[in-house]
Design a protein around this motif. Structure first.
Motif, PDB file in Angstrom:
ATOM      1  N   ALA A 155      17.242 -24.762  10.531  1.00 34.39           N
ATOM      2  CA  ALA A 155      16.246 -24.574  11.604  1.00 34.39           C
ATOM      3  C   ALA A 155      15.491 -25.877  11.856  1.00 34.39           C
ATOM      4  CB  ALA A 155      15.279 -23.452  11.226  1.00 34.39           C
ATOM      5  N   LEU A 156      15.056 -26.520  10.766  1.00 36.75           N
ATOM      6  CA  LEU A 156      14.320 -27.782  10.893  1.00 36.75           C
ATOM      7  C   LEU A 156      15.204 -28.852  11.541  1.00 36.75           C
ATOM      8  CD1 LEU A 156      11.728 -29.388  10.171  1.00 36.75           C
ATOM      9  CD2 LEU A 156      12.780 -29.940   7.978  1.00 36.75           C
ATOM     10  N   ALA A 157      16.454 -28.908  11.100  1.00 29.89           N
ATOM     11  CA  ALA A 157      17.375 -29.919  11.638  1.00 29.89           C
ATOM     12  C   ALA A 157      17.625 -29.676  13.132  1.00 29.89           C
ATOM     13  CB  ALA A 157      18.687 -29.887  10.860  1.00 29.89           C
ATOM     14  N   TRP A 158      17.760 -28.407  13.504  1.00 31.43           N
ATOM     15  CA  TRP A 158      18.015 -28.071  14.918  1.00 31.43           C
ATOM     16  C   TRP A 158      16.822 -28.468  15.788  1.00 31.43           C
ATOM     17  CZ3 TRP A 158      22.149 -26.608  17.705  1.00 31.43           C
ATOM     18  CH2 TRP A 158      21.925 -26.093  18.988  1.00 31.43           C
ATOM     19  N   ILE A 159      15.610 -28.163  15.286  1.00 33.80           N
ATOM     20  CA  ILE A 159      14.392 -28.515  16.044  1.00 33.80           C
ATOM     21  C   ILE A 159      14.281 -30.033  16.183  1.00 33.80           C
ATOM     22  CG2 ILE A 159      11.851 -28.477  15.964  1.00 33.80           C
ATOM     23  CD1 ILE A 159      12.186 -25.713  14.495  1.00 33.80           C
ATOM     24  N   LEU A 160      14.517 -30.731  15.085  1.00 39.59           N
ATOM     25  CA  LEU A 160      14.440 -32.194  15.118  1.00 39.59           C
ATOM     26  C   LEU A 160      15.513 -32.786  16.027  1.00 39.59           C
ATOM     27  CD1 LEU A 160      13.697 -33.015  11.339  1.00 39.59           C
ATOM     28  CD2 LEU A 160      12.121 -33.160  13.273  1.00 39.59           C
ATOM     29  N   ALA A 161      16.693 -32.150  16.032  1.00 40.66           N
ATOM     30  CA  ALA A 161      17.778 -32.635  16.898  1.00 40.66           C
ATOM     31  C   ALA A 161      17.422 -32.427  18.365  1.00 40.66           C
ATOM     32  CB  ALA A 161      19.076 -31.922  16.554  1.00 40.66           C
ATOM     33  N   THR A 162      16.731 -31.314  18.653  1.00 42.98           N
ATOM     34  CA  THR A 162      16.304 -31.047  20.035  1.00 42.98           C
ATOM     35  C   THR A 162      15.313 -32.128  20.494  1.00 42.98           C
ATOM     36  OG1 THR A 162      16.530 -28.704  19.534  1.00 42.98           O
ATOM     37  CG2 THR A 162      15.352 -29.240  21.549  1.00 42.98           C
ATOM     38  N   LEU A 163      14.370 -32.447  19.596  1.00 42.36           N
ATOM     39  CA  LEU A 163      13.391 -33.491  19.920  1.00 42.36           C
ATOM     40  C   LEU A 163      14.071 -34.849  20.030  1.00 42.36           C
ATOM     41  CD1 LEU A 163      10.516 -32.400  17.480  1.00 42.36           C
ATOM     42  CD2 LEU A 163      10.625 -32.026  19.964  1.00 42.36           C
ATOM     43  N   TRP A 164      15.020 -35.077  19.124  1.00 48.35           N
ATOM     44  CA  TRP A 164      15.750 -36.363  19.115  1.00 48.35           C
ATOM     45  C   TRP A 164      16.496 -36.582  20.434  1.00 48.35           C
ATOM     46  CZ3 TRP A 164      21.207 -36.782  19.156  1.00 48.35           C
ATOM     47  CH2 TRP A 164      21.719 -38.062  18.898  1.00 48.35           C
ATOM     48  N   GLN A 165      17.035 -35.484  20.972  1.00 47.40           N
ATOM     49  CA  GLN A 165      17.833 -35.600  22.189  1.00 47.40           C
ATOM     50  C   GLN A 165      16.983 -36.000  23.402  1.00 47.40           C
ATOM     51  OE1 GLN A 165      20.173 -32.140  23.123  1.00 47.40           O
ATOM     52  NE2 GLN A 165      22.018 -33.356  23.303  1.00 47.40           N
ATOM     53  N   ARG A 166      15.677 -35.716  23.301  1.00 48.57           N
ATOM     54  CA  ARG A 166      14.793 -36.053  24.435  1.00 48.57           C
ATOM     55  C   ARG A 166      14.374 -37.532  24.414  1.00 48.57           C
ATOM     56  NH1 ARG A 166      11.072 -30.720  23.712  1.00 48.57           N
ATOM     57  NH2 ARG A 166      12.662 -29.209  24.333  1.00 48.57           N
ATOM     58  N   LEU A 167      14.671 -38.194  23.317  1.00 48.25           N
ATOM     59  CA  LEU A 167      14.294 -39.615  23.205  1.00 48.25           C
ATOM     60  C   LEU A 167      15.207 -40.478  24.069  1.00 48.25           C
ATOM     61  CD1 LEU A 167      13.842 -39.919  19.322  1.00 48.25           C
ATOM     62  CD2 LEU A 167      12.012 -39.890  21.032  1.00 48.25           C
ATOM     63  N   PRO A 168      14.724 -41.654  24.464  1.00 46.66           N
ATOM     64  CA  PRO A 168      15.614 -42.598  25.157  1.00 46.66           C
ATOM     65  C   PRO A 168      16.741 -43.049  24.220  1.00 46.66           C
ATOM     66  CG  PRO A 168      13.310 -43.270  25.330  1.00 46.66           C
ATOM     67  CD  PRO A 168      13.344 -42.137  24.370  1.00 46.66           C
ATOM     68  N   LYS A 169      17.770 -43.646  24.801  1.00 46.78           N
ATOM     69  CA  LYS A 169      18.980 -43.982  24.043  1.00 46.78           C
ATOM     70  C   LYS A 169      18.704 -44.878  22.831  1.00 46.78           C
ATOM     71  CE  LYS A 169      22.252 -41.867  26.262  1.00 46.78           C
ATOM     72  NZ  LYS A 169      22.944 -40.770  25.610  1.00 46.78           N
ATOM     73  N   LEU A 170      17.854 -45.896  23.031  1.00 45.54           N
ATOM     74  CA  LEU A 170      17.640 -46.859  21.948  1.00 45.54           C
ATOM     75  C   LEU A 170      16.976 -46.230  20.716  1.00 45.54           C
ATOM     76  CD1 LEU A 170      18.240 -49.860  21.408  1.00 45.54           C
ATOM     77  CD2 LEU A 170      15.870 -50.346  22.091  1.00 45.54           C
ATOM     78  N   PRO A 171      15.837 -45.529  20.905  1.00 46.27           N
ATOM     79  CA  PRO A 171      15.240 -44.865  19.732  1.00 46.27           C
ATOM     80  C   PRO A 171      16.183 -43.827  19.117  1.00 46.27           C
ATOM     81  CG  PRO A 171      13.692 -44.877  21.554  1.00 46.27           C
ATOM     82  CD  PRO A 171      14.982 -45.381  22.098  1.00 46.27           C
ATOM     83  N   GLN A 172      16.991 -43.179  19.977  1.00 45.56           N
ATOM     84  CA  GLN A 172      17.967 -42.206  19.452  1.00 45.56           C
ATOM     85  C   GLN A 172      18.891 -42.876  18.442  1.00 45.56           C
ATOM     86  OE1 GLN A 172      20.509 -40.151  22.188  1.00 45.56           O
ATOM     87  NE2 GLN A 172      18.909 -38.770  22.891  1.00 45.56           N
ATOM     88  N   GLY A 173      19.440 -44.022  18.869  1.00 45.03           N
ATOM     89  CA  GLY A 173      20.364 -44.758  17.993  1.00 45.03           C
ATOM     90  C   GLY A 173      19.676 -45.237  16.735  1.00 45.03           C
ATOM     91  N   ALA A 174      18.433 -45.719  16.902  1.00 52.35           N
ATOM     92  CA  ALA A 174      17.683 -46.238  15.746  1.00 52.35           C
ATOM     93  C   ALA A 174      17.421 -45.129  14.735  1.00 52.35           C
ATOM     94  CB  ALA A 174      16.362 -46.841  16.218  1.00 52.35           C
TER      95      ALA A 174
ATOM     96  N   THR B  99      22.450 -32.588  14.203  1.00 47.99           N
ATOM     97  CA  THR B  99      21.915 -31.497  13.369  1.00 47.99           C
ATOM     98  C   THR B  99      22.633 -31.469  12.021  1.00 47.99           C
ATOM     99  OG1 THR B  99      21.492 -30.191  15.346  1.00 47.99           O
ATOM    100  CG2 THR B  99      21.513 -28.992  13.269  1.00 47.99           C
ATOM    101  N   LEU B 100      23.966 -31.546  12.060  1.00 50.55           N
ATOM    102  CA  LEU B 100      24.739 -31.438  10.819  1.00 50.55           C
ATOM    103  C   LEU B 100      24.503 -32.632   9.893  1.00 50.55           C
ATOM    104  CD1 LEU B 100      28.055 -30.032  12.336  1.00 50.55           C
ATOM    105  CD2 LEU B 100      26.421 -28.800  10.896  1.00 50.55           C
ATOM    106  N   ILE B 101      24.363 -33.826  10.487  1.00 56.13           N
ATOM    107  CA  ILE B 101      24.071 -35.014   9.664  1.00 56.13           C
ATOM    108  C   ILE B 101      22.705 -34.857   8.997  1.00 56.13           C
ATOM    109  CG2 ILE B 101      23.575 -37.505   9.765  1.00 56.13           C
ATOM    110  CD1 ILE B 101      25.729 -37.659  11.990  1.00 56.13           C
ATOM    111  N   LEU B 102      21.753 -34.372   9.792  1.00 52.12           N
ATOM    112  CA  LEU B 102      20.402 -34.152   9.271  1.00 52.12           C
ATOM    113  C   LEU B 102      20.406 -33.070   8.181  1.00 52.12           C
ATOM    114  CD1 LEU B 102      17.825 -35.558  10.057  1.00 52.12           C
ATOM    115  CD2 LEU B 102      17.326 -33.733  11.676  1.00 52.12           C
ATOM    116  N   VAL B 103      21.226 -32.042   8.391  1.00 48.45           N
ATOM    117  CA  VAL B 103      21.340 -30.962   7.397  1.00 48.45           C
ATOM    118  C   VAL B 103      21.787 -31.530   6.053  1.00 48.45           C
ATOM    119  CG1 VAL B 103      22.842 -29.020   6.734  1.00 48.45           C
ATOM    120  CG2 VAL B 103      21.663 -28.984   8.932  1.00 48.45           C
ATOM    121  N   MET B 104      22.772 -32.419   6.100  1.00 46.75           N
ATOM    122  CA  MET B 104      23.265 -33.005   4.841  1.00 46.75           C
ATOM    123  C   MET B 104      22.182 -33.843   4.170  1.00 46.75           C
ATOM    124  SD  MET B 104      27.281 -33.847   5.292  1.00 46.75           S
ATOM    125  CE  MET B 104      27.218 -34.772   6.798  1.00 46.75           C
ATOM    126  N   ALA B 105      21.464 -34.615   4.988  1.00 45.73           N
ATOM    127  CA  ALA B 105      20.385 -35.442   4.432  1.00 45.73           C
ATOM    128  C   ALA B 105      19.315 -34.554   3.788  1.00 45.73           C
ATOM    129  CB  ALA B 105      19.767 -36.300   5.535  1.00 45.73           C
TER     130      ALA B 105
END
Lengths: 603, 201
Positions: free
Chosen positions: A305-324, A381-387
């Protein structure tokens, strides 16, 4: 060829039990299938629905088993299990037949492939039982005892249903299902554990198909993730060597809950209000059942759930911060890997994925690049889940009754479950690669898109070839604590020692957490089975106990210990510290590898 | 057109998988029956008499796992069989004209383990071991060997060759005797603790 003949041999020896368990699984599958068809009508493919029913079959069966236990308490009917099961099965068959016209509305090929894979997986997994007389490692004895207690519950006392809740909490889902199987088919608890365990293990991979197929719309991607989950690494199958029945069972329900949650999010706007809440009701019950089956499922749900929420927020970021951010998480995972390797208790965590399954893991890393490109949110989400799973090894969990030092997840559980995100990533990656190749070939040739999709055959062939060459379906030598002499000794104890005998057994220290604190003691040898199988009272002491000390003898006398058990395999008591003291300890049973001493030195 | 081709390919895929599974089942069935025929004695004696010996890695059953002694001085002969379907049997041990009969029972829950109880016999001498089905008194397996050839966990059991006497463990042999001295503590050897739930060896 040995595997096939061994599987066939087990099938011949236990065909009634295998058929019986299959009938119970099929009943559960039909009920889930009907419910999903009512909610989604023809929105899901038959392959997807089959995957969901393979993940969720246990839900109605668990509820049936709990209903049966309740029924026994209220009605005092000892032999009500077959009646209840027959009623549930008839309901399932009638409902299934009534709505069968809509059952296979789409292409049947994937459905029948999944069905064939189910049969093949179950068949191959049975080979494990050909070399196992008793479930492995120390956990299994506890599971057997719980199943036995559930079967032997006094029908008049409802409080006796949950005697464990008064003390240390223990996961009960697998035990309820196993007890129901044993009661319906009048089967022995040991055989039920062994065969039901293997059949559950066989069905786990099918549960990953839905999420990948629905997200990617690629059948090959779904099938690849199924094969990865089945034969990619020696996990989760190796958890059977550890006797981790509840944890393995929870994997199916975890995937079921995650799939339903995904459906609930994806279809929230297109489902009617009634169907939407119907779906959420099933989701809620499945959530409860998963946590009931293994409490650490709660942590897994929290992580997803946490990873999904964070991934949703991550997707709203511009490309550069997303990659970072993605880069930072990957660096974080690398740091976790490095740190975990320095801890001897946690070190074994990556053995299935790095030491033994390196090539498959490298393949997943390659496919993850395409997964990230084509399905960024789910992949992130899945990468974050593993972390987060790796990080949970270090986060303390306080206030759980009966447990002093716990972390959110322990090493065996993380080691066992890591195959799930990796298999999902593999499937997503293949679908991403298919897209890349289809786009590339489409520019070059008319039928280029079809060529691109056929890349799945290549990856499926790699996984199957790797499985044929390296995969092991037999029990590992690591975790057997019961030898042939032990089996006879256990029966001898049952027949020859007085019912009031109090037997000292060997224990060893549990070490699964990063902390150096004492985490509890567990059975060291076959002595752990004495109480479940013979009903004699047992008391564990560390395997390194020095029996030559007067203080030790005094302690044994005060505890009322009448006998000492020295097992054949595992962490057993040292015979050279007992046998010289003939005035204190007299041999009751002397086998080449097992001894039973009687304590005769008490005043 | 493309979809139709895809559909045909899928049908071929299903057919291929179905045939493969069917073939696997047939081959494994044949292999299993062949193994069963060569590895198991039949009461009807249509197959050659099974040779009886110690269990080894080839897992030919029935075989003898170990010999033991209980507190009453009786000898326990621990057998490994094919499982629940193996007929109930009794054991006859012969040396010359002298023969001993041992009653056998399946270890409850573990159908592959059977143990026979009877008189203790000396080590080192060759005996003829025969097992007979209880129901029809048919010879199931037979072998000549001595009790000395077994893997023994402690030297105590191996060194008790007295005829008819229980092989009581003698801890003094092969060991340094330690007399317990009240009040005196001996250091406990420390063993390195390994993580629980080990991986594949």
């Amino acid at each position: 060829m040995n595997i096939l003949s061994d599987s066939f041999s087990v099938l011949m020896d236990h065909w009634q039990l295998v058929t019986g368990i299959l009938s119970i699984i099929l009943t559960g599958q039909m009920l889930i299938w009907i419910a999903l068809k009512r909610i989604f009508e023809n929105r899901l493919t038959s392959g997807e629905t089959y995957s969901l029913s393979s993940a969720g079959w246990m839900l109605p069966i668990l509820l049936t088993s709990m209903l049966w236990s309740l029924w026994r308490s209220v009605q005092r009917l000892e032999s009500s299990a077959p009646i209840i099961f027959i009623v549930v099965a008839i309901i399932a068959i009638v409902l299934f037949l009534r709505s069968r016209k809509d059952m296979l509305n789409d292409s049947k090929s994937v459905f029948f492939t999944m069905l064939a894979l189910s049969g093949l997986f179950i068949f191959l997994r049975l080979a494990f039982v050909s070399q196992t007389v008793i479930p492995l490692y120390f956990d299994s004895a506890q599971h057997y005892l719980i199943i036995k207690n559930l079967l032997g519950l006094p029908a008049s006392n409802i409080v006796a249903l949950f005697p464990w809740l008064g003390g240390v909490y223990y996961h009960l889902g697998f035990h309820f299902v196993a007890a129901l199987v044993a009661a319906v088919w009048h089967a022995d608890g040991i055989n039920v554990m062994l065969i039901l365990g293997q059949m559950i293990l066989a069905l786990i991979p099918l549960s990953v198909f839905f999420l990948v197929r629905n997200e990617t719309q690629s059948d090959w991607a779904g099938l690849l993730s199924v094969l990865l989950a089945a034969f990619g690494w020696y996990m989760p199958a190796h958890a059977m060597d550890w006797g981790k029945y509840p944890a393995l069972t929870s994997l199916m329900l975890i995937m079921f809950v995650l799939s339903l949650a995904y459906l609930s999010i994806q279809y929230r706007k297109t489902l009617s209000t009634g169907n939407f809440w119907g779906l959420n009701a099933i989701l809620l019950v499945a959530f409860g059942a998963a946590v009931f089956t293994h409490s650490r499922a709660l942590v897994i749900f929290g992580i997803f759930a946490l990873a999904w929420i964070l991934a949703t927020l991550w997707q709203r970021l511009p490309k550069l911060p997303q990659g970072a951010l993605l880069g930072a998480i990957l660096v974080g995972i690398a740091a976790e890997l490095r740190f975990i390797h320095t801890k001897d208790v946690l070190g074994p965590l990556f053995d299935p994925y790095i030491n033994k399954g390196l090539w498959i893991t490298v393949l997943i890393l390659f496919l993850t690049l395409f997964a990230q490109w084509a399905f960024p949110k789910l992949t992130f989400t899945l990468i974050l889940v593993m972390a987060l799973m790796l990080g949970s090894l270090f986060i303390p969990a306080q206030g759980i009754p009966g447990y002093a030092d716990l972390t959110l997840l322990d090493r065996p559980f993380v080691e066992m479950i890591l195959f799930l995100p990796l298999s999902l990533l593999g499937g997503l990656g293949l679908a991403g690669l298919e897209r890349v190749l289809s786009n590339t070939f489409a520019r070059l040739a008319n039928n280029g898109a079809i060529l691109g999709k056929s890349i799945g055959i290549f990856f499926v062939a790699i996984i199957l070839s790797n499985a044929l060459l390296h995969y092991e379906v037999y029990p590992s030598g690591c975790c057997n604590i019961v030898g042939r002499d032990d089996l006879v000794a256990l029966d001898w104890i049952d027949k020859n020692l007085p019912a009031a005998a109090h037997i000292l057994t060997s224990s060893t220290e549990l070490r699964v957490l990063a902390t150096d604190e004492f985490q509890g003691s567990v059975g060291g040898d076959a002595g752990i089975w004495i109480n479940p199988l013979t009903g004699r009272a047992t008391t564990p002491l560390p395997f390194s106990t020095d029996f030559g000390q007067v203080a030790t003898l005094d302690s044994l006398c005060k505890m009322g210990i009448t006998h000492i058990y020295l097992g054949e395999i595992g962490s057993t008591f040292d015979d050279t510290k007992i046998s010289p003291y003939r005035d204190w300890y007299k041999v009751s049973l002397s086998m080449p590898k097992v001894k039973v001493y009687q304590v005769v030195g008490c005043p | 057109m493309g979809l139709k081709g895809d559909h045909v390919n899928r049908k071929r895929l299903i057919l291929g998988i179905s045939i493969t599974i069917l073939l696997i089942l047939i081959i494994s069935g044949v292999a299993w029956f062949k193994g069963k025929q060569s590895g198991q004695a039949e009461v009807s004696r249509r197959f050659p008499l099974q040779r009886l010996g110690y269990c080894s890695s080839d897992q030919v059953t029935p075989c003898i796992v170990s010999f033991s002694l209980d507190s009453d001085g009786k000898m326990l002969v621990n057998f490994l069989t094919t499982g629940a379907f193996y007929p109930d049997f009794y054991l006859k041990i012969k040396q010359g004209d002298v023969q001993h009969i041992y009653g056998c029972r399946k270890a409850s829950t573990f159908a592959t383990s059977v143990y026979c109880t009877g008189a203790a016999l000396p080590l080192g001498q060759v005996f003829q071991f025969s097992i007979f089905s209880l129901k029809e008194d048919v010879l199931l397996a037979e072998g000549d060997f001595s009790i000395i050839g077994i893997a023994i966990g402690t030297p105590a059991i191996a060194s008790s060759p007295t005829v008819g006497t229980p092989a009581t463990p003698s801890p003094t042999e092969g060991l340094v005797l330690e007399t317990p001295i009240p009040g005196q503590t001996t250091p406990t050897p420390t063993r390195t603790l390994t993580p629980s739930y080990p991986n594949y060896p």
